[in-house]
Scaffold this motif. Structure first.
Motif, PDB file in Angstrom:
ATOM      1  N   ASP A  56       0.801  -1.228   0.000  1.00 17.31           N
ATOM      2  CA  ASP A  56       0.000   0.000   0.000  1.00 17.31           C
ATOM      3  C   ASP A  56       0.833   1.277   0.000  1.00 17.31           C
ATOM      4  OD1 ASP A  56      -2.189  -1.626  -0.030  1.00 17.31           O
ATOM      5  OD2 ASP A  56      -2.934  -1.052   1.943  1.00 17.31           O
ATOM      6  N   ARG A  57       2.104   1.192   0.398  1.00 20.21           N
ATOM      7  CA  ARG A  57       2.950   2.381   0.424  1.00 20.21           C
ATOM      8  C   ARG A  57       4.417   1.970   0.350  1.00 20.21           C
ATOM      9  NH1 ARG A  57       0.032   1.650   4.270  1.00 20.21           N
ATOM     10  NH2 ARG A  57       0.363   1.341   6.432  1.00 20.21           N
ATOM     11  N   ALA A  58       5.236   2.881  -0.109  1.00 20.51           N
ATOM     12  CA  ALA A  58       6.661   2.569  -0.299  1.00 20.51           C
ATOM     13  C   ALA A  58       7.336   2.183   1.012  1.00 20.51           C
ATOM     14  CB  ALA A  58       7.369   3.768  -0.924  1.00 20.51           C
ATOM     15  N   ASP A  59       7.044   2.889   2.077  1.00 19.34           N
ATOM     16  CA  ASP A  59       7.617   2.594   3.393  1.00 19.34           C
ATOM     17  C   ASP A  59       6.536   1.873   4.192  1.00 19.34           C
ATOM     18  OD1 ASP A  59       9.200   2.535   5.650  1.00 19.34           O
ATOM     19  OD2 ASP A  59       8.902   4.657   6.148  1.00 19.34           O
ATOM     20  N   ALA A  60       6.393   0.589   3.931  1.00 13.26           N
ATOM     21  CA  ALA A  60       5.267  -0.183   4.476  1.00 13.26           C
ATOM     22  C   ALA A  60       5.134  -0.046   5.987  1.00 13.26           C
ATOM     23  CB  ALA A  60       5.413  -1.654   4.090  1.00 13.26           C
ATOM     24  N   VAL A  61       6.217  -0.243   6.700  1.00 10.60           N
ATOM     25  CA  VAL A  61       6.199  -0.093   8.151  1.00 10.60           C
ATOM     26  C   VAL A  61       7.053   1.134   8.472  1.00 10.60           C
ATOM     27  CG1 VAL A  61       6.722  -1.168  10.374  1.00 10.60           C
ATOM     28  CG2 VAL A  61       5.913  -2.584   8.475  1.00 10.60           C
ATOM     29  N   SER A  62       6.380   2.239   8.650  1.00 10.65           N
ATOM     30  CA  SER A  62       7.089   3.504   8.874  1.00 10.65           C
ATOM     31  C   SER A  62       7.830   3.499  10.210  1.00 10.65           C
ATOM     32  CB  SER A  62       6.091   4.662   8.848  1.00 10.65           C
ATOM     33  OG  SER A  62       5.256   4.592  10.002  1.00 10.65           O
TER      34      SER A  62
END
Length: 152
Positions: free
Chosen positions: A101-107
């Motif tokens: 869902d996002r480039a940095d999956a686990v921020s």
């Protein structure tokens, strides 16, 4: 509608032995079982795995989880029912399940919040619960396992 086939983890006995070892290890991480069950349930909800949602609710009830909290897991951010540690574990479960869902999956923000509540063993237990739940969600979705399935 019956499943397409028996669960692959049951067809290949060594697979289930490995999975059972993962569960054993998870419960040695010092994380309350209720928290691990909430993580399992939220991960299964995200993946739409009816068999794991059903099994997760049943297991959570057995370890003392309340219906009020179980009904609210999908909307945990908007309810007063969860501790800060549980919220951190649920946020980590969502991020680690929605990797694409996002480039940095686990921020760093999600990670740092979880790390404030759990030590390395606890984080390991939560991550293993998320990963193992995702494994079962994918097995069940592929074979179309139904809610209420018996894996014995």
């Amino acid at each position: 509608m019956p499943a397409r086939m028996k669960n692959p983890a049951m067809v290949l006995p060594d697979a289930m032995k490995g999975i059972q070892n993962l569960y054993k290890a998870m419960h040695q991480g010092g994380v309350p079982q209720r928290t691990l069950e909430l993580v399992h349930l939220r991960t299964s909800q995200i993946n739409g795995c009816s068999a794991c949602v059903d099994a997760g609710v049943r297991t959570a009830r057995k370890v003392g989880e309340t219906d009020e909290r179980l009904f609210a897991v999908a909307a945990w951010r908007e309810t007063p029912y969860f501790t800060d540690a549980e919220r951190a574990a649920l946020a980590l479960a969502e991020a680690a399940t929605r990797l694409a869902d996002r480039a940095d999956a686990v921020s760093d923000e999600i990670w740092n919040e979880a790390a404030q509540h759990f030590d390395e063993k606890g984080l390991s237990a939560i991550i293993l619960m998320i990963a193992t739940t995702n494994l079962f969600n994918r097995l069940n979705a592929t074979i179309k396992e139904q809610a209420g399935a018996s894996w014995s």
